[in-house]
Design an enzyme around this catalytic site. Structure first.
Site, PDB file in Angstrom:
ATOM      1  N   TRP A  34      -5.296 -18.045 -30.502  1.00  0.00           N
ATOM      2  CA  TRP A  34      -6.013 -19.293 -30.229  1.00  0.00           C
ATOM      3  C   TRP A  34      -7.519 -19.144 -30.460  1.00  0.00           C
ATOM      4  O   TRP A  34      -8.283 -20.053 -30.197  1.00  0.00           O
ATOM      5  CB  TRP A  34      -5.772 -19.738 -28.776  1.00  0.00           C
ATOM      6  CG  TRP A  34      -6.026 -18.641 -27.795  1.00  0.00           C
ATOM      7  CD1 TRP A  34      -7.234 -18.245 -27.288  1.00  0.00           C
ATOM      8  CD2 TRP A  34      -5.044 -17.787 -27.213  1.00  0.00           C
ATOM      9  NE1 TRP A  34      -7.066 -17.196 -26.438  1.00  0.00           N
ATOM     10  CE2 TRP A  34      -5.726 -16.897 -26.360  1.00  0.00           C
ATOM     11  CE3 TRP A  34      -3.649 -17.687 -27.312  1.00  0.00           C
ATOM     12  CZ2 TRP A  34      -5.069 -15.909 -25.622  1.00  0.00           C
ATOM     13  CZ3 TRP A  34      -3.003 -16.705 -26.576  1.00  0.00           C
ATOM     14  CH2 TRP A  34      -3.703 -15.838 -25.740  1.00  0.00           C
ATOM     15  N   GLU A  47      -5.702 -22.379 -22.839  1.00  0.00           N
ATOM     16  CA  GLU A  47      -6.530 -22.352 -21.634  1.00  0.00           C
ATOM     17  C   GLU A  47      -5.707 -22.667 -20.383  1.00  0.00           C
ATOM     18  O   GLU A  47      -5.897 -22.063 -19.343  1.00  0.00           O
ATOM     19  CB  GLU A  47      -7.706 -23.350 -21.748  1.00  0.00           C
ATOM     20  CG  GLU A  47      -8.769 -22.930 -22.742  1.00  0.00           C
ATOM     21  CD  GLU A  47      -9.431 -21.599 -22.379  1.00  0.00           C
ATOM     22  OE1 GLU A  47      -9.464 -21.242 -21.196  1.00  0.00           O
ATOM     23  OE2 GLU A  47      -9.908 -20.909 -23.300  1.00  0.00           O
ATOM     24  N   GLY A  91       4.714 -19.051 -13.167  1.00  0.00           N
ATOM     25  CA  GLY A  91       4.178 -19.414 -11.858  1.00  0.00           C
ATOM     26  C   GLY A  91       3.230 -20.612 -11.940  1.00  0.00           C
ATOM     27  O   GLY A  91       2.951 -21.122 -13.010  1.00  0.00           O
ATOM     28  N   TYR A 130     -14.529 -25.741 -16.175  1.00  0.00           N
ATOM     29  CA  TYR A 130     -14.433 -24.570 -17.051  1.00  0.00           C
ATOM     30  C   TYR A 130     -13.583 -24.887 -18.296  1.00  0.00           C
ATOM     31  O   TYR A 130     -13.999 -24.641 -19.431  1.00  0.00           O
ATOM     32  CB  TYR A 130     -13.833 -23.368 -16.290  1.00  0.00           C
ATOM     33  CG  TYR A 130     -13.267 -22.371 -17.252  1.00  0.00           C
ATOM     34  CD1 TYR A 130     -14.109 -21.560 -18.001  1.00  0.00           C
ATOM     35  CD2 TYR A 130     -11.884 -22.301 -17.488  1.00  0.00           C
ATOM     36  CE1 TYR A 130     -13.606 -20.693 -18.948  1.00  0.00           C
ATOM     37  CE2 TYR A 130     -11.372 -21.440 -18.423  1.00  0.00           C
ATOM     38  CZ  TYR A 130     -12.237 -20.642 -19.160  1.00  0.00           C
ATOM     39  OH  TYR A 130     -11.739 -19.813 -20.108  1.00  0.00           O
ATOM     40  N   ASP A 148     -16.317 -19.108 -15.707  1.00  0.00           N
ATOM     41  CA  ASP A 148     -15.084 -18.735 -15.014  1.00  0.00           C
ATOM     42  C   ASP A 148     -15.361 -17.454 -14.222  1.00  0.00           C
ATOM     43  O   ASP A 148     -16.505 -16.997 -14.147  1.00  0.00           O
ATOM     44  CB  ASP A 148     -13.924 -18.541 -16.011  1.00  0.00           C
ATOM     45  CG  ASP A 148     -14.114 -17.326 -16.901  1.00  0.00           C
ATOM     46  OD1 ASP A 148     -15.246 -16.773 -16.935  1.00  0.00           O
ATOM     47  OD2 ASP A 148     -13.149 -16.918 -17.561  1.00  0.00           O
ATOM     48  N   CYS A 202     -17.243  -5.637 -18.558  1.00  0.00           N
ATOM     49  CA  CYS A 202     -17.851  -5.672 -17.224  1.00  0.00           C
ATOM     50  C   CYS A 202     -16.750  -6.080 -16.234  1.00  0.00           C
ATOM     51  O   CYS A 202     -16.788  -7.140 -15.624  1.00  0.00           O
ATOM     52  CB  CYS A 202     -19.008  -6.671 -17.213  1.00  0.00           C
ATOM     53  SG  CYS A 202     -20.014  -6.563 -15.735  1.00  0.00           S
ATOM     54  N   CYS A 209     -20.135   0.837 -17.606  1.00  0.00           N
ATOM     55  CA  CYS A 209     -21.596   0.910 -17.502  1.00  0.00           C
ATOM     56  C   CYS A 209     -22.168   2.041 -18.346  1.00  0.00           C
ATOM     57  O   CYS A 209     -23.265   1.908 -18.896  1.00  0.00           O
ATOM     58  CB  CYS A 209     -22.020   1.106 -16.053  1.00  0.00           C
ATOM     59  SG  CYS A 209     -21.484  -0.230 -14.996  1.00  0.00           S
TER      60      CYS A 209
END
Ligand code: SF4
Length: 362
Positions: A34, A47, A91, A130, A148, A202, A209
């Site tokens: 997508w 989405e 779900g 969002y 988000d 992240c 890091c």
């Protein structure tokens, strides 16, 4: 949420974040079916599927939906039960229900053409800020910044922001910052890079890091507060629910009932269910619970009780046992039920996972 041109002295610094981010994205491509497309239907579908679902789990569902319903008009024309069946196992079935309602709106209110304005996209059922920003930017390159969970985490760490992200103030602060950072010339690229960076680099527990290009600009890294950010004000309390399912057998058939109440698993099928305060582990206790709930019905000839099955949902745990009974001639127990072949694979019935697990357990 339309982005305004930033004029404060921090502009260059913020642009700097954007260019580093896009360089990072170029070096870490994450192809998905997508991505890089401009078909709003497929972007919207992905989405909705990916709300509360990991990419690896959602991917085969996306492919199945696209194959079964290549256009939003195909989706709108399908029976809702077929959509539930295809959704089975993902779900949060309210997403499927809302998706169906949104497809109907596109068909009837927009002549089958997916809307191309942010406010019209956001008016579709199941589409929040969002998702609307994602569709508007990815499909139409409109300048709306996505915000988000991944983006909240990245922003809170970059700028060392400890304003709770689930507070009104936090939503304002982070939303304004996301808008200011947005590369309005390339909103789709920017948003995608932001989401990918949060999802793969992240990350909540072990952010990369050590070799992160933002090290020298990341406040959380400098203060060693990565694990404390973002901050949430409310702790979620999970409730436990107990279901005693009656697996009624007669002539090679069993019986399923649709959950119609506004509750978990609305519109899915299950065995007739009792919700006691605690779960029985032996047949005698199960019989007492069944009698307490239905004192006026003819007693069932129960034969077996299963082990306890458990399913974890976001806000609750569900624990269930399955009590098998020979129905004989006492049909009052199956009022409102539909028969299903006992040896079948529940074809045609969309069921919660816990039912599927029991059904497939030898
Ligand atoms: S240095 Fe660590 S916490 Fe900061 S942006 Fe990079 S990965 Fe995230």
């Amino acid at each position: 949420m339309m982005n305004k041109k930033v004029k404060d002295p921090n502009t260059d610094m913020l642009n700097d974040y954007g260019s580093i981010l896009q360089n990072w994205a170029l070096a870490h491509p994450r192809p998905m079916p997508w991505k890089g497309i401009s078909d709003p239907y497929r972007i919207w579908l992905s989405e909705i599927i990916l709300q509360q679902t990991r990419v690896e789990q959602g991917l085969p569902y996306y492919e199945r939906f696209v194959a079964a319903y290549p256009t939003i008009s195909d989706l709108a024309a399908a029976p809702l039960d077929d959509i539930y069946k295809l959704w089975e196992g993902l779900g949060y079935y309210s997403r499927a229900r809302n998706m169906y309602a949104a497809a109907q709106s596109v068909l009837h209110e927009h002549h089958g053409v997916f809307p191309n304005q942010y406010k019209d996209i956001k008016a579709l059922k199941g589409v929040g800020d969002y998702t609307a920003a994602a569709i508007a930017s990815f499909a139409y390159n409109l300048p709306y910044a996505v915000l988000d969970g991944n983006v909240y985490r990245v922003l809170s760490r970059w700028f060392g922001l400890d304003t709770p992200i689930d507070s009104t103030k936090g939503k304002q602060v982070f939303s304004q910052l996301a808008d200011e950072l947005l590369d309005t010339a390339q909103p789709a690229l920017h948003n995608q890079a932001m989401m990918d960076f949060g999802a793969t680099w992240c990350t909540p527990k072990q952010p990369h890091c050590a070799d992160c290009p933002f090290q020298s600009r990341c406040k959380a890294f400098q203060d060693d507060t990565m694990q404390n950010l973002p901050v949430k004000s409310k702790k979620m309390v999970k409730k436990e629910r107990f279901f005693l399912y009656l697996v009624l057998k007669k002539d090679g058939q069993t019986f399923l009932k649709k959950r119609t109440a506004k509750d978990i698993w609305q519109n899915l099928w299950e065995f007739p269910c009792i919700e006691p305060d605690t779960l029985p582990t032996d047949l005698d206790t199960a019989n007492e619970i069944i009698f307490d709930h239905f004192p006026n019905r003819k007693p069932l000839k129960t034969t077996q009780i299963s082990k306890v099955f458990q399913q974890t949902l976001t806000h609750r745990w569900v624990s269930a046992v399955f009590v098998t009974a020979d129905l004989g001639e006492i049909d009052e127990w199956v009022e409102g039920c539909s028969p299903a072949a006992w040896d079948g694979d529940l074809e045609g019935f969309a069921v919660p996972r816990i039912i599927e697990w029991y059904w497939k357990t030898p």
